[in-house]
Structures are given as C-alpha cells and as structure tokens.
Design a protein around this motif. Structure first.
Motif, mmCIF file in Angstrom:
data_model
loop_
_atom_site.group_PDB
_atom_site.id
_atom_site.type_symbol
_atom_site.label_atom_id
_atom_site.label_comp_id
_atom_site.label_asym_id
_atom_site.label_seq_id
_atom_site.Cartn_x
_atom_site.Cartn_y
_atom_site.Cartn_z
ATOM 1 N N UNK A 94 0.777 -1.224 0.000
ATOM 2 C CA UNK A 94 0.000 0.000 0.000
ATOM 3 C C UNK A 94 0.810 1.277 0.000
ATOM 4 N N UNK A 95 2.120 1.174 -0.287
ATOM 5 C CA UNK A 95 2.978 2.360 -0.207
ATOM 6 C C UNK A 95 3.265 3.000 -1.563
ATOM 7 N N UNK A 96 2.886 2.331 -2.657
ATOM 8 C CA UNK A 96 3.110 2.904 -3.983
ATOM 9 C C UNK A 96 4.135 2.111 -4.770
ATOM 10 N N UNK A 97 3.981 2.153 -6.092
ATOM 11 C CA UNK A 97 4.843 1.360 -6.975
ATOM 12 C C UNK A 97 6.299 1.810 -6.932
ATOM 13 N N UNK A 98 6.548 3.082 -6.532
ATOM 14 C CA UNK A 98 7.915 3.593 -6.544
ATOM 15 C C UNK A 98 8.830 2.879 -5.561
ATOM 16 N N UNK A 99 8.250 2.155 -4.600
ATOM 17 C CA UNK A 99 9.069 1.452 -3.618
ATOM 18 C C UNK A 99 9.304 -0.012 -3.989
ATOM 19 N N UNK A 100 8.775 -0.444 -5.136
ATOM 20 C CA UNK A 100 8.975 -1.808 -5.577
ATOM 21 C C UNK A 100 8.108 -2.796 -4.817
ATOM 22 N N UNK A 101 8.373 -4.063 -5.044
ATOM 23 C CA UNK A 101 7.605 -5.128 -4.398
ATOM 24 C C UNK A 101 8.527 -5.938 -3.503
ATOM 25 N N UNK A 102 8.131 -6.089 -2.270
ATOM 26 C CA UNK A 102 8.907 -6.855 -1.304
ATOM 27 C C UNK A 102 7.939 -7.371 -0.259
ATOM 28 N N UNK A 103 7.916 -8.675 -0.081
ATOM 29 C CA UNK A 103 6.975 -9.258 0.871
ATOM 30 C C UNK A 103 7.452 -9.130 2.318
ATOM 31 N N UNK A 104 8.712 -8.726 2.526
ATOM 32 C CA UNK A 104 9.236 -8.616 3.874
ATOM 33 C C UNK A 104 8.652 -7.429 4.631
ATOM 34 N N UNK A 105 8.607 -7.558 5.941
ATOM 35 C CA UNK A 105 8.159 -6.460 6.812
ATOM 36 C C UNK A 105 9.163 -6.359 7.956
ATOM 37 N N UNK A 106 10.059 -5.389 7.873
ATOM 38 C CA UNK A 106 11.081 -5.205 8.886
ATOM 39 C C UNK A 106 10.896 -3.849 9.573
ATOM 40 N N UNK A 107 11.362 -3.755 10.812
ATOM 41 C CA UNK A 107 11.344 -2.457 11.472
ATOM 42 C C UNK A 107 12.649 -1.722 11.176
ATOM 43 N N UNK A 108 12.576 -0.804 10.202
ATOM 44 C CA UNK A 108 13.724 0.010 9.811
ATOM 45 C C UNK A 108 14.166 0.922 10.950
ATOM 46 N N UNK A 109 13.212 1.414 11.722
ATOM 47 C CA UNK A 109 13.489 2.334 12.828
ATOM 48 C C UNK A 109 12.850 1.778 14.094
ATOM 49 N N UNK A 110 13.616 1.755 15.186
ATOM 50 C CA UNK A 110 13.084 1.356 16.487
ATOM 51 C C UNK A 110 13.606 2.371 17.499
ATOM 52 N N UNK A 111 12.714 3.232 17.994
ATOM 53 C CA UNK A 111 13.140 4.338 18.857
ATOM 54 C C UNK A 111 12.273 4.387 20.118
ATOM 55 N N UNK A 112 12.930 4.304 21.256
ATOM 56 C CA UNK A 112 12.253 4.357 22.549
ATOM 57 C C UNK A 112 12.300 5.784 23.094
ATOM 58 N N UNK A 113 11.131 6.348 23.396
ATOM 59 C CA UNK A 113 11.047 7.697 23.961
ATOM 60 C C UNK A 113 10.664 7.587 25.435
ATOM 61 N N UNK A 114 11.494 8.172 26.300
ATOM 62 C CA UNK A 114 11.232 8.179 27.744
ATOM 63 C C UNK A 114 11.057 9.610 28.221
ATOM 64 N N UNK A 115 9.945 9.891 28.896
ATOM 65 C CA UNK A 115 9.703 11.187 29.520
ATOM 66 C C UNK A 115 9.796 11.012 31.028
ATOM 67 N N UNK A 116 10.538 11.891 31.693
ATOM 68 C CA UNK A 116 10.772 11.773 33.129
ATOM 69 C C UNK A 116 9.486 11.985 33.927
ATOM 70 N N UNK A 117 9.505 11.511 35.159
ATOM 71 C CA UNK A 117 8.321 11.570 36.014
ATOM 72 C C UNK A 117 7.857 13.006 36.240
ATOM 73 N N UNK A 118 8.810 13.951 36.335
ATOM 74 C CA UNK A 118 8.420 15.349 36.532
ATOM 75 C C UNK A 118 8.195 16.086 35.222
ATOM 76 N N UNK A 119 8.273 15.363 34.101
ATOM 77 C CA UNK A 119 8.005 15.905 32.763
ATOM 78 C C UNK A 119 8.935 17.057 32.396
ATOM 79 N N UNK A 120 10.157 17.050 32.967
ATOM 80 C CA UNK A 120 11.103 18.129 32.691
ATOM 81 C C UNK A 120 12.072 17.794 31.570
#
Length: 412
Positions: A94-120
């Motif tokens: 569903x991303x468009x023909x410009x990206x080609x065809x690939x049956x794989x599904x990988x996580x290119x980006x994995x980013x953990x966001x942590x906000x402190x308890x006092x939100x500072x």
C-alpha cells in the motif's frame, strides 16, 4: 450558501403591518457582532468535532501484551512520566509502486522515547536495526499461543516475527523498561507528515547521493526536505557516515532534532491547517497500541512533549559497535556496560550530559548560532549552584539534544 433573507410568513408576537420600534445603530452593531461570533464559535466547534471524528475513524490499533485500558485522561491532564516505542516499517504494501515489491516487513526504525516523572526532560534512544539481541516468546497475532523465543537475531526481525507487540516485548527485555504506548509508521506516513509540517530544514556537509534510497543533494548546505525527499534522506545508509547503520542513526538524529524544532515553533503550533494535516497523516499511516488510540490520550502526551525545552530533549544511540565476530559478524553488537549505565540513568530519571560526540553520521554545524531557548531556565544563583548535584557525563554514549544544530556527514 443558504438563503438568510426574512421569510414572508408571520412571526409569533410581531404583526406584519405593525410599526416596529426604531433600533439604535450601536445596539444593532453589537447584536450583529455577537451573532457573528456565535456563528464562528459554533462553526469552529463543528469543524473540530468533524476533524476528531475523521481522525478517530482512521486509526488502526493493536493490543500489546498485558495491556489494560483505563479511562482516557482529560485533555492536558496526563500525570507523570511515560515510555513510548516508535517503530518505522519498511513494508511495501500500500505504499506505492515507486518502492517496488517486497513481501518482507522489517522495522527500519526502532526508537524508545522516555519522559521523566516530573516531565522536565525526554530521552529518545535509537536502536540500530542490525543490532543482534535476544527475542522473547512473542504472542501470536491470532491470540493462540506464542512464537518460540530466540537467542540472537537482528532486532529488525521482530516486526515480521510477531508484529508491533513483539518489537515492544523485545525492547522491554533489552532495556528493562515497561512500554505502555507504541506506534508504527509507514513510508507514506513519513512522506505525508513531513509535507504537513511544511518540510524539515536539514544541513549536510557535502554532496549527498545515495542511489539505494534515492536522495540526491548536489552540494553542502541546508535543504528543506518534505515528502519523498524526507523519506529518502532518512533511509539513506550508503550516503552518510561510514555507510553503516550506526552512521545512518546519527544522520537521522540531525533530521529528528530539526523536526522537533519545527513542530515546536509557533508557526506550527498555532496553525490549525498544519496541525490537522499532521494528525490526519498520522492517523491514516500509523498503527497504534490500544492504549494510544484515544485522541485525548494522544493530545495529552503531545502536550507534555510540547512543554519540554529543546535542550532537555536528547537523542541518543543505543551503545553499540560494528566489527565484532561470532553471532555479531556483519551486524551490530551492543556495548552492554555502557548500555547498563545509560538505562540506569533513564530509569532513575537522572539527568546526564554527552561528551563522546554526535556519532558517525553527523557533525556540529559550525555556522549555526541559535538564539538561547526562551524556555531555558535562568542561570542559578551561587547558593543554588552549590546545592545542585553535578550532571554526570555518560562516556561512550553518542547523540545530541534538539537544541544542537548539526549537519549530516556525507560518505565520500
């Protein structure tokens, strides 16, 4: 437009042929202004209601392991800190023909966001897609049992192995942090959201060309990237740093820090069209954990991030390296001692500074001289400084803050 002229029929209480009392001009003007304001208020409320309904109807969601849903917070009332995992999928579906065809599904980006308890303050930890980690037993998508655990696999296999829930479980195991919120974004999501914010200014220190991602920037300088160009820049691996996944992460942090500055600017935060465009693009191209799908929850978390000063939003790379043999051959190996020190600081909400540089794919922009942040706290007095504990520098942890102006380092 509907016809607002008076109708010919009688109105109860007023004779059609009776003489009406002459109204005072000032009163007439005030009544008109009052009516106009009422119409504007009702129209705005209606548009906002329609927008929220449309955005809500677009949202796709999945359950995380052990997830329990309480009532959503009132808008702006989220208390305490939180952890959220942001995952970028390389699916071509569903991303468009410009990206080609690939049956794989990988996580290119994995980013953990942590906000402190006092939100500072907030810390965003990017985990290299090629880093080899243990993968726990992940629940099957149909709810019938678990997949087997594995001892050593690149973390980007988790999305294909057990979906977003498996990526969350793996990062929880790796970091020791509970992650109640998660979001997955596709190629089209990056394209549409970067366009919705009006583009993101990105600095490079030389010509950047990568035939694999499609990025082509002819010379050093600052470019405002939107749409497919923004995606191509973020995906570029061979064009930046040393051509490794670690070089790409620090180059991505150049983009992300600029994106935060762009989104936090008044031009974005006071522009309804931009905000609606961002929300629409996100809802159409993201999969959210059930805990995150309520609009009030999303908006409340965003308001927390909005209130954190730029110099207290830190992007770091999960401590790791290349060139290690064994199960890490050709992949990325974690630097466990440095990672342990990093996550001890994050869990304890203790501030830290970085003294090891920005990483393989970026350099400090020597031409940038940003004005001091308006949200920065005033300089402490001598007595306050004496009572304030020093901030530890985490040696070996690479990254930058959102207030740091950096350039992507091209791979010559």
């Amino acid at each position: 437009m509907s016809d607002l002229r008076p109708r010919s029929r009688s109105i109860d209480g007023i004779a059609r042929h009776g003489q009406l009392r002459r109204s005072r001009p000032a009163a007439t003007v005030l009544k008109f202004v009052g009516a106009a304001l009422a119409v504007v208020a009702v129209s705005a409320a209606s548009v906002a209601g329609i927008a929220v309904t449309q955005i809500t109807n677009n949202i796709k969601s999945v359950a995380l392991p052990g997830e329990t849903q309480g009532p959503p917070p009132d808008l702006g009332s989220f208390d305490g800190g939180f952890n959220m995992l942001i995952v970028g999928s390389d699916t071509r579906a569903g991303q468009g023909a410009q990206f080609g065809k690939d049956d794989g599904v990988l996580n290119d980006v994995t980013m953990l966001v942590h906000v402190s308890e006092d939100q500072s303050n907030a810390v965003a930890v990017s985990i290299p897609r090629d880093m080899v980690v243990p993968i726990p037993a992940c629940p099957r998508e149909d709810g019938k049992g678990n997949y087997n655990s594995m001892t050593a696999q690149p973390i980007n296999n988790t999305l294909a192995y057990g979906g977003l829930a498996c990526t969350v479980l793996t990062v929880e195991t790796l970091t020791g942090l509970d992650i109640p919120f998660a979001a997955l974004i596709t190629f089209q999501g990056v394209i549409q959201m970067s366009t919705a914010v009006g583009g993101v200014p990105v600095c490079i220190n030389g010509p950047l060309t990568d035939k694999y991602s499609g990025i082509s920037l002819p010379k050093a300088g600052t470019y405002t990237l939107a749409g497919a160009d923004a995606l191509a820049f973020l995906r570029s691996r061979h064009g930046v740093g040393d051509g490794s996944d670690l070089g790409r992460i620090s180059s991505q942090q150049v983009f992300l820090s600029s994106l935060v500055r762009t989104v936090k600017s008044n031009d974005t935060l006071t522009n309804f069209t931009k905000l609606y465009g961002i929300a629409t693009a996100a809802s159409q191209n993201m999969t959210l954990s059930n805990s995150l799908k309520n609009v009030n929850t999303m908006a409340s978390l965003a308001l927390v991030l909005k209130g954190i000063p730029l110099d207290r939003i830190t992007f770091v790379q999960y401590p790791s390296t290349t060139g290690v043999g064994g199960v890490y051959s050709g992949k990325v190996a974690p630097l466990k001692d440095i990672a342990t020190a990093l996550f001890a600081k994050i869990k304890a909400d203790e501030p830290f500074s970085l003294d090891s540089g920005t990483g393989r794919g970026s350099v400090t922009d020597p031409s940038a001289a940003p004005a001091p942040s308006a949200s920065a706290a005033p300089a402490p007095s001598a007595s306050a400084s004496a009572s304030t504990p020093p901030v530890d520098a985490l040696t070996g942890v690479l990254g930058q803050t959102a207030a740091d102006y950096t350039c992507s380092k091209v791979n010559n």
